[in-house]
Design a protein around this motif. Sequence first.
Motif, PDB file in Angstrom:
ATOM      1  N   GLY A  11       0.167   9.082  -5.838  1.00  0.00           N
ATOM      2  CA  GLY A  11       0.164   7.652  -6.565  1.00  0.00           C
ATOM      3  C   GLY A  11       0.836   6.631  -6.281  1.00  0.00           C
ATOM      4  N   SER A  12       2.106   6.607  -5.845  1.00  0.00           N
ATOM      5  CA  SER A  12       2.574   4.878  -6.204  1.00  0.00           C
ATOM      6  C   SER A  12       1.614   3.735  -4.530  1.00  0.00           C
ATOM      7  N   ASP A  13       1.678   2.854  -5.244  1.00  0.00           N
ATOM      8  CA  ASP A  13       1.054   1.435  -4.087  1.00  0.00           C
ATOM      9  C   ASP A  13       1.822   1.646  -2.917  1.00  0.00           C
ATOM     10  N   SER A  14       3.407   2.055  -2.978  1.00  0.00           N
ATOM     11  CA  SER A  14       3.560   2.035  -1.646  1.00  0.00           C
ATOM     12  C   SER A  14       2.439   3.320  -0.485  1.00  0.00           C
ATOM     13  N   SER A  15       2.727   4.398  -1.323  1.00  0.00           N
ATOM     14  CA  SER A  15       1.964   5.578  -0.885  1.00  0.00           C
ATOM     15  C   SER A  15      -0.020   5.149  -0.371  1.00  0.00           C
ATOM     16  N   LEU A  16      -0.374   4.421  -0.864  1.00  0.00           N
ATOM     17  CA  LEU A  16      -1.934   3.788  -1.222  1.00  0.00           C
ATOM     18  C   LEU A  16      -1.611   2.969  -0.069  1.00  0.00           C
ATOM     19  N   GLN A  17      -0.801   2.317   0.441  1.00  0.00           N
ATOM     20  CA  GLN A  17      -0.533   1.549   1.806  1.00  0.00           C
ATOM     21  C   GLN A  17      -0.031   2.356   2.798  1.00  0.00           C
ATOM     22  N   ALA A  18       0.380   3.363   3.116  1.00  0.00           N
ATOM     23  CA  ALA A  18       0.378   4.435   3.837  1.00  0.00           C
ATOM     24  C   ALA A  18      -0.890   4.891   3.938  1.00  0.00           C
ATOM     25  N   VAL A  19      -2.069   4.969   2.897  1.00  0.00           N
ATOM     26  CA  VAL A  19      -3.916   5.444   3.191  1.00  0.00           C
ATOM     27  C   VAL A  19      -3.453   4.296   4.337  1.00  0.00           C
ATOM     28  N   ASP A  20      -3.917   3.086   3.408  1.00  0.00           N
ATOM     29  CA  ASP A  20      -4.478   2.105   4.295  1.00  0.00           C
ATOM     30  C   ASP A  20      -3.846   2.608   6.390  1.00  0.00           C
ATOM     31  N   TRP A  21      -2.435   2.356   6.198  1.00  0.00           N
ATOM     32  CA  TRP A  21      -2.398   2.489   7.944  1.00  0.00           C
ATOM     33  C   TRP A  21      -2.654   3.281   8.813  1.00  0.00           C
ATOM     34  N   ALA A  22      -2.490   4.510   7.822  1.00  0.00           N
ATOM     35  CA  ALA A  22      -3.105   5.954   8.616  1.00  0.00           C
ATOM     36  C   ALA A  22      -4.559   5.794   8.975  1.00  0.00           C
ATOM     37  N   VAL A  23      -5.187   5.259   8.394  1.00  0.00           N
ATOM     38  CA  VAL A  23      -6.811   5.040   8.198  1.00  0.00           C
ATOM     39  C   VAL A  23      -7.385   4.767   9.777  1.00  0.00           C
ATOM     40  N   ASP A  24      -6.185   3.308   9.575  1.00  0.00           N
ATOM     41  CA  ASP A  24      -6.998   2.691  11.312  1.00  0.00           C
ATOM     42  C   ASP A  24      -5.623   3.061  12.309  1.00  0.00           C
ATOM     43  N   GLU A  25      -5.075   3.919  12.169  1.00  0.00           N
ATOM     44  CA  GLU A  25      -4.600   4.296  12.461  1.00  0.00           C
ATOM     45  C   GLU A  25      -5.358   5.868  13.213  1.00  0.00           C
ATOM     46  N   ALA A  26      -5.860   6.085  11.943  1.00  0.00           N
ATOM     47  CA  ALA A  26      -5.897   7.454  12.998  1.00  0.00           C
ATOM     48  C   ALA A  26      -7.914   7.085  13.707  1.00  0.00           C
TER      49      ALA A  26
END
Length: 291
Positions: A11-26
């Motif tokens: 739920g942190s902003d940092s984990s949401l940034q990780a989601v963005d990065w992971a979507v691009d990587e996927a």
Amino acid sequence: MDLPLIVGIDGSDSSLQAVDWAVDEASLRGLPLRLLYASLWERYEGASYTYDLGVPTKDDSSEGIMGAAAERALRRNPDVKVSTSVLPEEAEPALLREARNATALITGSRGRGPLAELLLGSVSLAMAARAHCPVVVVRGGETSRAGGHGRVLLGVADPGPDLASVRFAFREAEARHCPVEAVSAWRCPAQDARAHPVPAAEFSAEYEARASALLDTALKAAAADHPEVHLARSVVEGPAHKVLRDLSVTADLLVLGAHRHHSHVGLQLGRVAHALLHHADCPVAIVPQHD
């Protein structure tokens, strides 16, 4: 079947940034994405489920966290296959277990807890030091996180018999259509002129040559397997963590290796990797090399 990329969500902003990065990587690697939220409180609240997007669920705190993350992922790239899981257990053991069936585990660099102001969250550090699969800690500025520099940075310290981190870096560069910059840092110890009557330039040249030979050995196989990836190599005098930290300012991803010894149960992370997980200016991938 391709193993998914797993993102640890809190739920942190940092984990949401990780989601963005992971979507691009996927999207780059053609992989499914799994968002995972683990909390011991779920056991007491009676929530334990795994579900695919689109299935109605009850509105509670875990659902709010997961729903926001899933919605963000779909907005970023609706073509990436996304699933979500909520597990009623502590985050660290849950992520370590799930990482055994993942292509890579992605985390943010900070958590939500009372020590969120620290440079690196404790769960992210534990994953980088113990996970069975590669771990990417997403940090740095927006340009680096979005792949705006067009460069994968690889730190090489020990070639070993089959360096997993080198292969990982070349695969990343191939998927991103960008070059790999492989760096080996070296330092020349102070010499006693009486015991070593060798000119200073000649003495330091020996250590530079060793670093260059190490780099050649480490890169040879991966470079041959990925001839389409442009490779830049350099040997730089200085402490490795400082050399790589400075170079990370213009990199999209820093790749480092970490040896895993099956007989060792504690954190297995070298000093250079530990420092860069806290201070690098781009996402950092820790790639385990197993005995």
